[in-house]
Design a protein around this motif. Sequence first.
Motif, PDB file in Angstrom:
ATOM      1  N   TYR A 478       0.447  -1.385  -0.045  1.00  0.00           N
ATOM      2  CA  TYR A 478       0.232  -0.281  -0.381  1.00  0.00           C
ATOM      3  C   TYR A 478       0.887   1.533   0.083  1.00  0.00           C
ATOM      4  CZ  TYR A 478      -3.244  -3.908   1.685  1.00  0.00           C
ATOM      5  OH  TYR A 478      -3.944  -4.170   1.813  1.00  0.00           O
ATOM      6  N   VAL A 479       1.876   1.136   0.205  1.00  0.00           N
ATOM      7  CA  VAL A 479       2.952   2.457   0.785  1.00  0.00           C
ATOM      8  C   VAL A 479       4.012   1.725  -0.501  1.00  0.00           C
ATOM      9  CG1 VAL A 479       4.588   3.861   1.757  1.00  0.00           C
ATOM     10  CG2 VAL A 479       2.108   2.523   2.559  1.00  0.00           C
ATOM     11  N   ASN A 480       4.670   3.061  -1.508  1.00  0.00           N
ATOM     12  CA  ASN A 480       5.481   3.501  -2.496  1.00  0.00           C
ATOM     13  C   ASN A 480       6.076   4.511  -2.233  1.00  0.00           C
ATOM     14  OD1 ASN A 480       3.843   4.647  -4.376  1.00  0.00           O
ATOM     15  ND2 ASN A 480       2.919   2.721  -5.055  1.00  0.00           N
ATOM     16  N   ASN A 481       6.888   4.377  -3.282  1.00  0.00           N
ATOM     17  CA  ASN A 481       8.096   5.632  -3.441  1.00  0.00           C
ATOM     18  C   ASN A 481       6.908   6.787  -4.171  1.00  0.00           C
ATOM     19  OD1 ASN A 481      10.438   3.795  -2.353  1.00  0.00           O
ATOM     20  ND2 ASN A 481      11.385   3.389  -4.619  1.00  0.00           N
ATOM     21  N   GLU A 482       6.059   6.311  -5.081  1.00  0.00           N
ATOM     22  CA  GLU A 482       5.050   7.561  -5.436  1.00  0.00           C
ATOM     23  C   GLU A 482       4.877   7.953  -4.418  1.00  0.00           C
ATOM     24  OE1 GLU A 482       5.668   5.157  -7.028  1.00  0.00           O
ATOM     25  OE2 GLU A 482       6.610   5.436  -8.230  1.00  0.00           O
ATOM     26  N   ASN A 483       3.521   7.249  -3.298  1.00  0.00           N
ATOM     27  CA  ASN A 483       3.229   7.934  -2.219  1.00  0.00           C
ATOM     28  C   ASN A 483       3.303   7.571  -0.977  1.00  0.00           C
ATOM     29  OD1 ASN A 483       2.275   5.308  -1.660  1.00  0.00           O
ATOM     30  ND2 ASN A 483       0.370   4.477  -1.953  1.00  0.00           N
ATOM     31  N   ARG A 484       4.530   7.590  -0.589  1.00  0.00           N
ATOM     32  CA  ARG A 484       5.017   7.004   0.736  1.00  0.00           C
ATOM     33  C   ARG A 484       4.642   8.567   1.477  1.00  0.00           C
ATOM     34  NH1 ARG A 484       8.892   8.179   4.506  1.00  0.00           N
ATOM     35  NH2 ARG A 484       9.599   9.733   2.722  1.00  0.00           N
ATOM     36  N   ARG A 485       5.173   9.772   1.259  1.00  0.00           N
ATOM     37  CA  ARG A 485       5.420  10.961   1.996  1.00  0.00           C
ATOM     38  C   ARG A 485       3.707  11.803   2.113  1.00  0.00           C
ATOM     39  NH1 ARG A 485       9.953  14.192   1.493  1.00  0.00           N
ATOM     40  NH2 ARG A 485       8.475  16.083   2.571  1.00  0.00           N
ATOM     41  N   ARG A 486       2.793  11.033   1.191  1.00  0.00           N
ATOM     42  CA  ARG A 486       1.525  11.512   1.514  1.00  0.00           C
ATOM     43  C   ARG A 486       0.737  11.357   2.692  1.00  0.00           C
ATOM     44  NH1 ARG A 486      -0.159  11.085  -3.764  1.00  0.00           N
ATOM     45  NH2 ARG A 486      -1.001   9.068  -3.151  1.00  0.00           N
ATOM     46  N   VAL A 487       1.149   9.293   2.450  1.00  0.00           N
ATOM     47  CA  VAL A 487       0.745   8.466   3.145  1.00  0.00           C
ATOM     48  C   VAL A 487       1.495   9.279   4.878  1.00  0.00           C
ATOM     49  CG1 VAL A 487       0.397   6.400   3.781  1.00  0.00           C
ATOM     50  CG2 VAL A 487       0.317   6.268   1.652  1.00  0.00           C
ATOM     51  N   ALA A 488       2.665   8.919   4.825  1.00  0.00           N
ATOM     52  CA  ALA A 488       2.797   9.616   6.494  1.00  0.00           C
ATOM     53  C   ALA A 488       2.431  10.875   6.673  1.00  0.00           C
ATOM     54  CB  ALA A 488       4.319   9.438   5.843  1.00  0.00           C
ATOM     55  N   GLY A 489       2.364  11.510   6.035  1.00  0.00           N
ATOM     56  CA  GLY A 489       1.966  13.044   6.117  1.00  0.00           C
ATOM     57  C   GLY A 489      -0.013  13.164   6.597  1.00  0.00           C
ATOM     58  N   ARG A 490      -0.454  12.027   6.025  1.00  0.00           N
ATOM     59  CA  ARG A 490      -1.448  11.926   6.454  1.00  0.00           C
ATOM     60  C   ARG A 490      -1.895  10.875   7.583  1.00  0.00           C
ATOM     61  NH1 ARG A 490      -5.399   9.535   0.896  1.00  0.00           N
ATOM     62  NH2 ARG A 490      -5.210  12.268   0.027  1.00  0.00           N
ATOM     63  N   MET A 491      -0.807  10.033   8.249  1.00  0.00           N
ATOM     64  CA  MET A 491      -0.537   9.486   9.365  1.00  0.00           C
ATOM     65  C   MET A 491      -0.053  10.188  10.768  1.00  0.00           C
ATOM     66  SD  MET A 491      -1.470   6.991   8.934  1.00  0.00           S
ATOM     67  CE  MET A 491      -2.770   7.490   7.734  1.00  0.00           C
ATOM     68  N   ILE A 492       0.536  11.492  10.116  1.00  0.00           N
ATOM     69  CA  ILE A 492       1.118  11.928  11.302  1.00  0.00           C
ATOM     70  C   ILE A 492       0.041  13.164  11.799  1.00  0.00           C
ATOM     71  CG2 ILE A 492       2.752  14.046  11.666  1.00  0.00           C
ATOM     72  CD1 ILE A 492       4.725  13.256  10.178  1.00  0.00           C
ATOM     73  N   ALA A 493      -0.763  13.971  10.822  1.00  0.00           N
ATOM     74  CA  ALA A 493      -2.304  14.677  10.673  1.00  0.00           C
ATOM     75  C   ALA A 493      -3.611  13.693  11.809  1.00  0.00           C
ATOM     76  CB  ALA A 493      -3.256  15.426   9.677  1.00  0.00           C
ATOM     77  N   LEU A 494      -3.057  12.333  11.424  1.00  0.00           N
ATOM     78  CA  LEU A 494      -4.802  11.670  12.115  1.00  0.00           C
ATOM     79  C   LEU A 494      -3.767  11.652  13.532  1.00  0.00           C
ATOM     80  CD1 LEU A 494      -5.423   8.767   9.816  1.00  0.00           C
ATOM     81  CD2 LEU A 494      -6.902  11.228  10.583  1.00  0.00           C
ATOM     82  N   THR A 530      -2.140   4.512  14.035  1.00  0.00           N
ATOM     83  CA  THR A 530      -1.094   5.328  13.559  1.00  0.00           C
ATOM     84  C   THR A 530       0.430   5.098  13.572  1.00  0.00           C
ATOM     85  OG1 THR A 530      -1.081   7.372  15.252  1.00  0.00           O
ATOM     86  CG2 THR A 530      -2.546   7.242  12.880  1.00  0.00           C
ATOM     87  N   LEU A 531       0.376   5.034  15.254  1.00  0.00           N
ATOM     88  CA  LEU A 531       1.586   4.593  15.813  1.00  0.00           C
ATOM     89  C   LEU A 531       2.433   2.951  14.960  1.00  0.00           C
ATOM     90  CD1 LEU A 531       3.665   5.167  18.322  1.00  0.00           C
ATOM     91  CD2 LEU A 531       2.319   3.963  19.564  1.00  0.00           C
ATOM     92  N   ALA A 532       1.318   1.925  14.941  1.00  0.00           N
ATOM     93  CA  ALA A 532       2.009   0.721  14.536  1.00  0.00           C
ATOM     94  C   ALA A 532       2.164   0.939  12.991  1.00  0.00           C
ATOM     95  CB  ALA A 532       0.399   0.062  14.557  1.00  0.00           C
ATOM     96  N   PHE A 533       1.595   1.936  12.483  1.00  0.00           N
ATOM     97  CA  PHE A 533       1.373   2.031  11.172  1.00  0.00           C
ATOM     98  C   PHE A 533       3.078   2.939  10.470  1.00  0.00           C
ATOM     99  CE2 PHE A 533       1.348   4.064   6.599  1.00  0.00           C
ATOM    100  CZ  PHE A 533       1.333   2.990   6.129  1.00  0.00           C
ATOM    101  N   LEU A 534       2.824   4.272  11.578  1.00  0.00           N
ATOM    102  CA  LEU A 534       5.040   4.969  11.034  1.00  0.00           C
ATOM    103  C   LEU A 534       5.631   4.060  12.344  1.00  0.00           C
ATOM    104  CD1 LEU A 534       3.546   8.185  12.420  1.00  0.00           C
ATOM    105  CD2 LEU A 534       4.114   7.838  10.378  1.00  0.00           C
ATOM    106  N   SER A 535       5.786   3.108  12.583  1.00  0.00           N
ATOM    107  CA  SER A 535       6.256   2.054  13.640  1.00  0.00           C
ATOM    108  C   SER A 535       7.145   1.335  12.606  1.00  0.00           C
ATOM    109  CB  SER A 535       6.081   1.492  14.223  1.00  0.00           C
ATOM    110  OG  SER A 535       5.779   2.287  15.607  1.00  0.00           O
ATOM    111  N   SER A 536       5.999   0.776  11.566  1.00  0.00           N
ATOM    112  CA  SER A 536       6.633   0.087  10.594  1.00  0.00           C
ATOM    113  C   SER A 536       7.438   0.706   9.247  1.00  0.00           C
ATOM    114  CB  SER A 536       4.831  -1.155   9.782  1.00  0.00           C
ATOM    115  OG  SER A 536       4.108  -0.149   9.399  1.00  0.00           O
ATOM    116  N   MET A 537       6.702   1.954   9.134  1.00  0.00           N
ATOM    117  CA  MET A 537       7.467   2.544   7.602  1.00  0.00           C
ATOM    118  C   MET A 537       9.175   2.757   7.934  1.00  0.00           C
ATOM    119  SD  MET A 537       5.790   6.111   6.193  1.00  0.00           S
ATOM    120  CE  MET A 537       4.435   5.015   5.699  1.00  0.00           C
ATOM    121  N   GLU A 538       9.099   3.197   7.232  1.00  0.00           N
ATOM    122  CA  GLU A 538      11.281   2.817   7.292  1.00  0.00           C
ATOM    123  C   GLU A 538      11.380   4.264   7.375  1.00  0.00           C
ATOM    124  OE1 GLU A 538      12.854   1.849   4.332  1.00  0.00           O
ATOM    125  OE2 GLU A 538      12.666  -0.724   4.935  1.00  0.00           O
TER     126      GLU A 538
END
Length: 627
Positions: A478-494, A530-538
Amino acid sequence: MGSFKFFTRRKQVDSVEVKTKGLLAKELTVPHLIAIGVGSTIGAGVYVLVGTVAREEAGPALTISFLLAGIAAALSAFCYAELASRCPSAGSAYHYSYICLGEGVAWLIGWALILEYTIGSATVARGITPNLAALIGGADKLPIFLSRQHIPGIDIIVDPCAAILVFIITALLCIGIKEIAVVQGTITSINVCALLFVVTAGSYLGFKFGWVGYDLHNGYFPFGVDGMLAGSATVFFAYIGFDAIASTAEEVKNPQRNLPLGIGGALFLCCGLYMMISIVVVGLVPYYAIDPDTPISSAFVKHGMHWAAYIINVGAFTALCSALMGGILPQPRILMAMARDGLLPPFFSDINKHTQIPVKSTIVTGLGAAILAFFMEVSELAGMVSLGTLFAFTMVAASVLILRYIPPNKVPLPPSLKDSIAAVSKQYDDINNAKTNSKYENTKAAGTSEDTKPLILKDDDVAIERSFFAEYFTLKRYVNNENRRRVAGRMIALTCLGAFVLTYSSSNLSLHSFVRFTLCGVGGITLLSTLAFLSSMEQDDASQNFGHSGGFVCPFVPLLPIVSILINSYLLVNLSMGTWLRVSVWLAGGVLVYAFYGRTHSSLKDVIYVPAIQVDEIYRASKTCLV
């Protein structure tokens, strides 16, 4: 939304090419920073706070309350330490937010900090007069030009002593940063010596007459664990002040090393002193018998040491003086940083050539604090100081998450470089097009039919086939180089949203129980997800070299910043409605100032944003054109 892009424009960390005009003097070392931090943090409140919290909330568990509050403050301190070492310029939380979050949020934080430091300084100044009176034997012993006077008709009590002290401190702050640090260190040393006297003499009395405060039938937690935690929330505000160190970042020698050591050393020393004082005070006198107004001196009086009150009064007086100096010191530097960025008139960015101090901003700051201290009883506005600080703490923690997962990858360059920017951009576009065409030709030549598959599969190929369903549930799907920054930004906002929903619903007892528990569940699940998601994301590789690398790195990311956001959100939602309304009015005025001046005068108004990877090439191209 395009018309609101100015709200999210971000500035660059000061670099070799972007030199700040009128640099401040680099004179501060670790001892200077610790003196500034301790002096700004330990005010006279500790001489009263221990009695109030022990009597009404924590009891003998006050020491644990101070420890937990110190740990909570350390979370914010870790975030400040990383950002201060990466972005060592004046401005503190305003500066970090401008780099990571954007101009709009940075303006609100800077505007809130202006209010915080002005009201905080005025509040401290108003508290010096009664302490000075107690030191010389009573208010009637003060000279008439220093004593408080009531003005009939308008029902105002003026405090000339407070205003005079503000002017004296302001004059000292105009001399030079090194001289300021020496004076601050001297005053703070007297205060620390008075506190150490309390610990030493109090321990002697405790071992001589017994620690009666701990010999209670209802145990160490008379108000329960909830009371101890409530006490932690109250005494947390006793740790506010270490952020003054970050505001002097531009004046620090070797900031990558000295700033984290200064912040950590100041907070550690404050926590240790608070805990030792609380151990002594609640041990000498049972918590229910502590005098809430003069807890320390009354504890010594009950054991026959009347003369100790004089030393304690000296400590309280010097604590207020150092807190006043620490309260006025950061604001001129924040005004200067905002003026450098064009958000305030250039008058505030002027630096004296001899003292290398923003003298004009310092004088304006002192004048505003002196007027408030002279005319107004500002103790009721003290909650506004806490709101501004907690708001800054929250945004600093969010900035650490942004820096690690979505560091700014575009750099603002002046429009004078537009020709070089166009030339370099065209080169990169040509290179990318060539790579794309080459990849397409290779793919076409290789083919995509089933005939290209080998008849005999290797063991590695079998493992890949078997792991297909496992890969279906992995983050990479679900997370690749094209959408990684957008997904991470939404997780931080959430994350921020979940922390607010959880703390607001858990603190608002007026909500219906079903609504309250539902919101708590939604907020808690959002926060944990969001904590679990960000922890698993590089984390982004670019964050390692962002800003000035080689300094302090905040540990346990994303857990530590998220817990910091949660704690600060809890304290924010528990501030009074009156405090929120007053701050909202101030911020609304700030929005108008920004809309009519800051937005149109911003130094980023006409900049061109380019990918960070192209910046060095653009500057080289511009130099070549000049030659």
